[in-house]
Design an enzyme around this catalytic site. Structure first.
Site, PDB file in Angstrom:
ATOM      1  NE  ARG A   1      -1.351  -0.501   3.076  1.00  0.00           N
ATOM      2  CZ  ARG A   1      -1.592  -1.694   2.549  1.00  0.00           C
ATOM      3  NH1 ARG A   1      -2.053  -2.684   3.304  1.00  0.00           N
ATOM      4  NH2 ARG A   1      -1.384  -1.905   1.272  1.00  0.00           N
TER       5      ARG A   1
ATOM      6  CB  THR B   1      -3.593 -11.244  -3.927  1.00  0.00           C
ATOM      7  OG1 THR B   1      -2.402 -11.363  -3.125  1.00  0.00           O
ATOM      8  CG2 THR B   1      -3.374 -12.029  -5.218  1.00  0.00           C
ATOM      9  N   GLY B   2      -1.764  -8.578  -3.886  1.00  0.00           N
ATOM     10  CA  GLY B   2      -0.546  -7.938  -4.359  1.00  0.00           C
ATOM     11  C   GLY B   2      -0.282  -6.666  -3.585  1.00  0.00           C
ATOM     12  CG  HIS B   3       2.336  -2.588  -3.496  1.00  0.00           C
ATOM     13  ND1 HIS B   3       1.813  -1.312  -3.480  1.00  0.00           N
ATOM     14  CD2 HIS B   3       3.401  -2.562  -2.656  1.00  0.00           C
ATOM     15  CE1 HIS B   3       2.532  -0.548  -2.668  1.00  0.00           C
ATOM     16  NE2 HIS B   3       3.506  -1.276  -2.164  1.00  0.00           N
ATOM     17  N   GLY B   4      -1.204  -3.395  -2.329  1.00  0.00           N
ATOM     18  CA  GLY B   4      -2.532  -2.806  -2.181  1.00  0.00           C
ATOM     19  C   GLY B   4      -2.671  -1.420  -2.763  1.00  0.00           C
TER      20      GLY B   4
ATOM     21  CB  THR C   1      -3.786 -10.852   0.279  1.00  0.00           C
ATOM     22  OG1 THR C   1      -3.141  -9.730   0.866  1.00  0.00           O
ATOM     23  CG2 THR C   1      -5.274 -10.576   0.151  1.00  0.00           C
TER      24      THR C   1
ATOM     25  N   GLY D   1      -5.381  -0.913   2.838  1.00  0.00           N
ATOM     26  CA  GLY D   1      -5.088  -1.230   1.451  1.00  0.00           C
ATOM     27  C   GLY D   1      -6.345  -1.412   0.633  1.00  0.00           C
ATOM     28  CG  ASP D   2      -6.198  -4.328  -2.547  1.00  0.00           C
ATOM     29  OD1 ASP D   2      -6.777  -5.295  -3.056  1.00  0.00           O
ATOM     30  OD2 ASP D   2      -5.125  -4.469  -1.919  1.00  0.00           O
TER      31      ASP D   2
END
Length: 330
Positions: free
Chosen positions: A215, A238-241, A187, A217-218
């Site tokens: 889906r 950034t990372g796992h949304g 991201t 995400g954030d």
């Protein structure tokens, strides 16, 4: 480190190219990408006719164009093999914001997000209607397969081959440790403050490899993956949304800065809180109104670059930094 300190006396830009585990073969190209994005953003910042908002948009567009990042062309693929992209941009002057989610047929989602902010009364447009809006606003539409690269297709094929049961109840990602840490999210994001003290933030992503269609995400959600307020600062996550969304990471970092934390403490403590609370994996960049910079992740790697006082600082880890005067290698 000098880039962390405050003492605002001119434009500053911070960019990231994703948190996670970067394969050693990709480190150099990712580092070059965030450096290029930071330089483009900084050149925009020092132009008297442009603002922090222009700078973050331009920086993110660079990374949307570079295939090594998970944004624009090069985005990760859904389980059905299509690109669905999310983006958000926010102006700290009046806290106006615009976003797109599950947009599929544009090269630069961040620019469409900005048009949502400037040309509508809305904050977020989704799916096919986001593409229709883009077309009506004069953006060139492209076929979805033009955004797909070989690396993304290979990654999806591996994801599918690793799945034992592919009924829809099982397709949602289980968030196992191996699943969350084997790949870099890629991201992209940018936060900047211009000479007038205006702050802006922008974030763009292609989501998760093998995600369910639809889906979100954030990244396109104000206060989760992106936030800006002139009185406080700016954040791009950034990372796992899903982890970032559950903890409202960008808001948490901003509140920490607002209540007295330094930029670095704000991002570090917020990510650690997320880790302790939900075992989440993420990183973020932030920029406080006084020019302080924060860069932190609880994953192995995070690609980032900062330009401040005409010096560029960059790295792919939070504890290792290289730097040089901007005019030496510009």
């Amino acid at each position: 480190m000098n880039y962390v300190n405050g003492e605002f006396n001119g434009p500053v830009i911070v960019v990231h190219g994703g948190a996670g585990n970067i394969h050693p073969s990709r480190i150099d190209e990712i580092a070059r990408g965030v450096i290029e994005a930071a330089k483009v953003g900084y050149r925009t910042l020092v132009n008297e006719e442009t603002t922090a908002l222009d700078a973050v948009e331009n920086a993110v567009k660079v990374m949307e164009h570079i295939e090594t990042f998970n944004a624009g062309r090069g985005s990760r693929l859904t389980l059905e093999g299509r690109v669905e992209m999310d983006a958000c941009i926010m102006d700290g002057r009046d806290m106006s914001a615009g976003g797109v989610a599950c947009i599929t047929n544009v090269r630069h989602p961040i620019s469409v997000a900005r048009r949502v902010m400037s040309s509508t009364s809305h904050v977020l447009l989704c799916g096919s209607n986001a593409d229709k809006f883009a077309e009506k606003q004069g953006f060139e539409l492209v076929e979805n397969n033009e955004l797909i690269i070989e690396r993304s297709s290979n990654a999806l094929n591996k994801f599918i081959s690793d799945e034992i049961n592919l009924n829809y109840a099982e397709e949602a990602r289980s968030k196992t440790e191996s699943e969350k840490t084997l790949q870099c999210s890629d991201t992209v994001g940018a936060v900047a403050i211009d000479a007038s003290g205006n702050i802006a933030a922008a974030t763009s992503t292609g989501g998760l490899n093998g995600q369910l269609p639809g889906r979100v995400g954030d990244s396109p959600i104000v206060g989760q993956g992106n936030f800006a307020d002139n009185a406080v600062g700016g954040v791009s996550a950034t990372g796992h949304g899903e982890d970032i969304a559950r903890i409202n990471l960008a808001t948490r970092i901003s509140v920490a800065m607002e209540t007295g934390s330094s930029a670095m403490d704000a991002v570090k403590n917020s990510v650690r809180y997320m880790e302790d609370k939900i075992n989440g994996d993420a990183g973020a960049i932030c920029l406080k109104h006084n020019g302080e910079v924060g860069v932190f992740t609880n994953t192995r790697d995070l690609s980032w670059a900062v330009i401040k006082n005409n010096i560029i600082y960059y790295g792919t880890k939070i504890n290792k930094c290289q730097f040089y005067p901007l005019d030496e290698k510009s």
